[in-house]
Design a protein around this motif. Structure first.
Motif, short mmCIF file in Angstrom:
data_model
loop_
_atom_site.label_atom_id
_atom_site.label_comp_id
_atom_site.label_asym_id
_atom_site.label_seq_id
_atom_site.Cartn_x
_atom_site.Cartn_y
_atom_site.Cartn_z
N ALA A 262 -0.43 14.14 8.24
CA ALA A 262 -1.10 15.26 8.88
C ALA A 262 -2.29 15.78 8.08
O ALA A 262 -3.23 16.31 8.66
CB ALA A 262 -0.11 16.41 9.10
N HIS A 263 -2.25 15.62 6.74
CA HIS A 263 -3.22 16.36 5.92
C HIS A 263 -4.13 15.49 5.07
O HIS A 263 -4.86 16.03 4.24
CB HIS A 263 -2.48 17.35 5.02
N PHE A 264 -4.10 14.17 5.23
CA PHE A 264 -5.02 13.35 4.44
C PHE A 264 -6.43 13.60 4.95
O PHE A 264 -6.75 13.32 6.10
CB PHE A 264 -4.67 11.87 4.55
N GLY A 265 -7.29 14.12 4.08
CA GLY A 265 -8.62 14.51 4.50
C GLY A 265 -9.67 13.48 4.16
O GLY A 265 -9.37 12.33 3.83
N GLY A 266 -10.93 13.90 4.23
CA GLY A 266 -12.04 12.99 3.98
C GLY A 266 -12.01 11.84 4.95
O GLY A 266 -11.75 12.01 6.14
N ALA A 267 -12.29 10.64 4.45
CA ALA A 267 -12.27 9.45 5.30
C ALA A 267 -10.88 8.87 5.40
O ALA A 267 -10.65 7.93 6.15
CB ALA A 267 -13.23 8.40 4.75
N ALA A 268 -9.93 9.43 4.67
CA ALA A 268 -8.60 8.83 4.56
C ALA A 268 -7.66 9.36 5.63
O ALA A 268 -6.69 10.04 5.33
CB ALA A 268 -8.03 9.10 3.17
N GLY A 269 -7.94 9.06 6.87
CA GLY A 269 -7.10 9.58 7.94
C GLY A 269 -5.79 8.85 8.11
O GLY A 269 -4.81 9.43 8.56
N ALA A 270 -5.76 7.56 7.77
CA ALA A 270 -4.57 6.75 7.97
C ALA A 270 -4.58 5.61 6.97
O ALA A 270 -5.63 5.21 6.47
CB ALA A 270 -4.52 6.21 9.40
N VAL A 271 -3.40 5.06 6.70
CA VAL A 271 -3.30 4.11 5.60
C VAL A 271 -2.22 3.06 5.88
O VAL A 271 -1.20 3.35 6.51
CB VAL A 271 -2.98 4.86 4.28
N GLU A 272 -2.49 1.83 5.47
CA GLU A 272 -1.46 0.79 5.45
C GLU A 272 -0.89 0.74 4.03
O GLU A 272 -1.64 0.82 3.05
CB GLU A 272 -2.06 -0.56 5.84
N VAL A 273 0.43 0.62 3.93
CA VAL A 273 1.08 0.69 2.62
C VAL A 273 1.89 -0.58 2.35
O VAL A 273 2.26 -1.31 3.27
CB VAL A 273 2.00 1.92 2.50
N ARG A 274 2.13 -0.81 1.07
CA ARG A 274 3.00 -1.91 0.63
C ARG A 274 3.94 -1.37 -0.44
O ARG A 274 3.67 -0.35 -1.07
CB ARG A 274 2.17 -3.06 0.06
N ARG A 275 5.05 -2.03 -0.64
CA ARG A 275 5.97 -1.67 -1.72
C ARG A 275 5.36 -2.07 -3.06
O ARG A 275 4.77 -3.15 -3.18
CB ARG A 275 7.31 -2.36 -1.53
N GLU A 276 5.52 -1.21 -4.04
CA GLU A 276 5.03 -1.52 -5.38
C GLU A 276 5.86 -0.76 -6.40
O GLU A 276 5.87 0.48 -6.38
CB GLU A 276 3.55 -1.18 -5.53
N GLY A 277 6.53 -1.47 -7.30
CA GLY A 277 7.38 -0.82 -8.27
C GLY A 277 8.48 -0.04 -7.57
O GLY A 277 9.13 -0.51 -6.64
N GLY A 278 8.67 1.20 -7.99
CA GLY A 278 9.67 2.04 -7.35
C GLY A 278 9.12 2.88 -6.23
O GLY A 278 9.82 3.75 -5.70
N GLY A 279 7.86 2.61 -5.85
CA GLY A 279 7.26 3.40 -4.79
C GLY A 279 6.42 2.54 -3.86
O GLY A 279 6.81 1.42 -3.51
N PHE A 280 5.26 3.04 -3.51
CA PHE A 280 4.39 2.37 -2.55
C PHE A 280 2.95 2.47 -3.02
O PHE A 280 2.60 3.30 -3.87
CB PHE A 280 4.55 3.00 -1.16
N ALA A 281 2.12 1.61 -2.50
CA ALA A 281 0.70 1.61 -2.84
C ALA A 281 -0.11 1.38 -1.58
O ALA A 281 0.40 0.89 -0.56
CB ALA A 281 0.40 0.54 -3.88
N VAL A 282 -1.38 1.72 -1.66
CA VAL A 282 -2.28 1.53 -0.53
C VAL A 282 -2.66 0.07 -0.40
O VAL A 282 -3.16 -0.55 -1.34
CB VAL A 282 -3.56 2.38 -0.72
N SER A 283 -2.42 -0.50 0.77
CA SER A 283 -2.95 -1.82 1.08
C SER A 283 -4.36 -1.72 1.64
O SER A 283 -5.23 -2.52 1.31
CB SER A 283 -2.05 -2.54 2.10
N ARG A 284 -4.55 -0.70 2.50
CA ARG A 284 -5.87 -0.51 3.11
C ARG A 284 -5.94 0.87 3.72
O ARG A 284 -5.01 1.32 4.36
CB ARG A 284 -6.10 -1.56 4.20
N TRP A 285 -7.07 1.56 3.48
CA TRP A 285 -7.36 2.78 4.21
C TRP A 285 -7.90 2.37 5.59
O TRP A 285 -8.77 1.54 5.68
CB TRP A 285 -8.39 3.63 3.48
N ALA A 286 -7.39 3.00 6.61
CA ALA A 286 -7.81 2.64 7.96
C ALA A 286 -9.14 3.26 8.33
O ALA A 286 -9.82 2.78 9.22
CB ALA A 286 -6.76 3.06 8.99
N ALA A 287 -9.50 4.34 7.68
CA ALA A 287 -10.79 4.98 7.99
C ALA A 287 -11.24 5.76 6.78
O ALA A 287 -10.42 6.24 6.00
CB ALA A 287 -10.62 5.92 9.20
#
Length: 287
Positions: A262-287
């Motif tokens: 709901a609150h990712f601002g700027g150009a970062a409206g949506a994101v594809e994620v992948r598992r990394e370590g004990g959490g997650f990381a950005v695969s690609r910003w959608a916008a």
């Protein structure tokens, strides 16, 4: 999945999604929002911006709004950054091709002041539904938790939110309270995702092989991807919120669902994620 960068317009199969921003930058200290995130995780996130925004979905010939922001002229004693706003949100909505009477469904992912505000607008000294033809889908668990029946157990700010943004919709007969899951149409399904509030929910989109999940306030800042066990200071049940966040992000990573917070601002409206370590990381910003 077709992403048009200039106006955060995403096509998901037969579903069109467009972001309409109410407040582009709340100018809040991200570290104060999610205080448990380790310092090393914050490195690289100094420029993260928290926005307030609505997503307009067009699906099966209907217009669906996902969350409605803060609204104008609100009394918010506990949230000075939301007090008495005066924005041109309805004009921005019109620029996206949507008049209030065009809206068929309003989804409130949960009952917090920055997600339900434009449910209503002031008219003749009273709060009335902004979208006169819409069905408002509101989690039943949040209705029970924030409703006036609990009296002083509900904080003053939340009582004000309910009075000006939920009760008028209820009185107009436009509120539908749901629990568990709720199918809007063949492409859109609401699911309970408790923790941030008792009734917090996510909206899943599946169409033409594309998938997305609108996660509301499961995520407040991108740094939570790397530290998904850290919940915001606004979460009613931080431990449950963390469990839900990890579950939803895990599915998104495994099934390649686009994550739309709901609150990712700027150009970062949506994101594809992948598992990394004990959490997650950005695969690609959608916008």
């Amino acid at each position: 999945m077709d992403v048009q960068h200039k106006d955060t317009h995403i096509t998901l199969g037969d579903v069109d999604a467009r972001r309409v921003v109410e407040v582009p930058d709340l100018s809040l200290d991200a570290r104060s929002i999610v205080p448990g995130i380790p310092e090393e995780v914050w490195r690289g996130h100094e420029g993260d911006v928290a926005a307030v925004q609505t997503w307009v979905l067009r699906s099966e010939g209907r217009v669906v709004l996902v969350d409605t922001g803060v609204g104008n002229g609100r009394r918010r004693p506990g949230s000075p950054h939301f007090e008495g706003l005066d924005t041109d949100f309805l004009a921005r909505l019109a620029a996206a091709g949507v008049r209030p009477e065009d809206v068929d469904v309003v989804v409130n992912t949960h009952i917090h002041g920055d997600h339900v505000g434009w449910n209503t607008r002031e008219e003749g000294g009273s709060w009335v539904p902004t979208f006169p033809r819409a069905t408002y889908l509101i989690p039943a668990a949040d209705r029970a938790y924030f409703g006036p029946e609990r009296g002083d157990a509900v904080r003053e700010d939340h009582r004000a939110v309910f009075a000006d943004s939920i009760a008028p919709v209820e009185r107009a007969g436009q509120a539908v309270y749901w629990e568990g899951t709720h199918r809007i149409d063949a492409h859109l399904t609401l699911e309970a995702a408790p923790g941030h509030t008792p009734g917090s929910s996510v909206l899943r989109v599946e169409s033409g092989g594309d998938r997305a999940v609108f996660v509301g306030d499961l995520l407040h800042v991108p740094a939570q991807l790397a530290a998904p066990g850290c919940s915001s200071c606004f979460c009613e049940d931080p431990e449950q919120a963390a469990e839900t966040r990890i579950k939803v992000l895990g599915r998104a990573a495994d099934e390649r669902e686009l994550v739309v917070p709901a609150h990712f601002g700027g150009a970062a409206g949506a994101v594809e994620v992948r598992r990394e370590g004990g959490g997650f990381a950005v695969s690609r910003w959608a916008a």
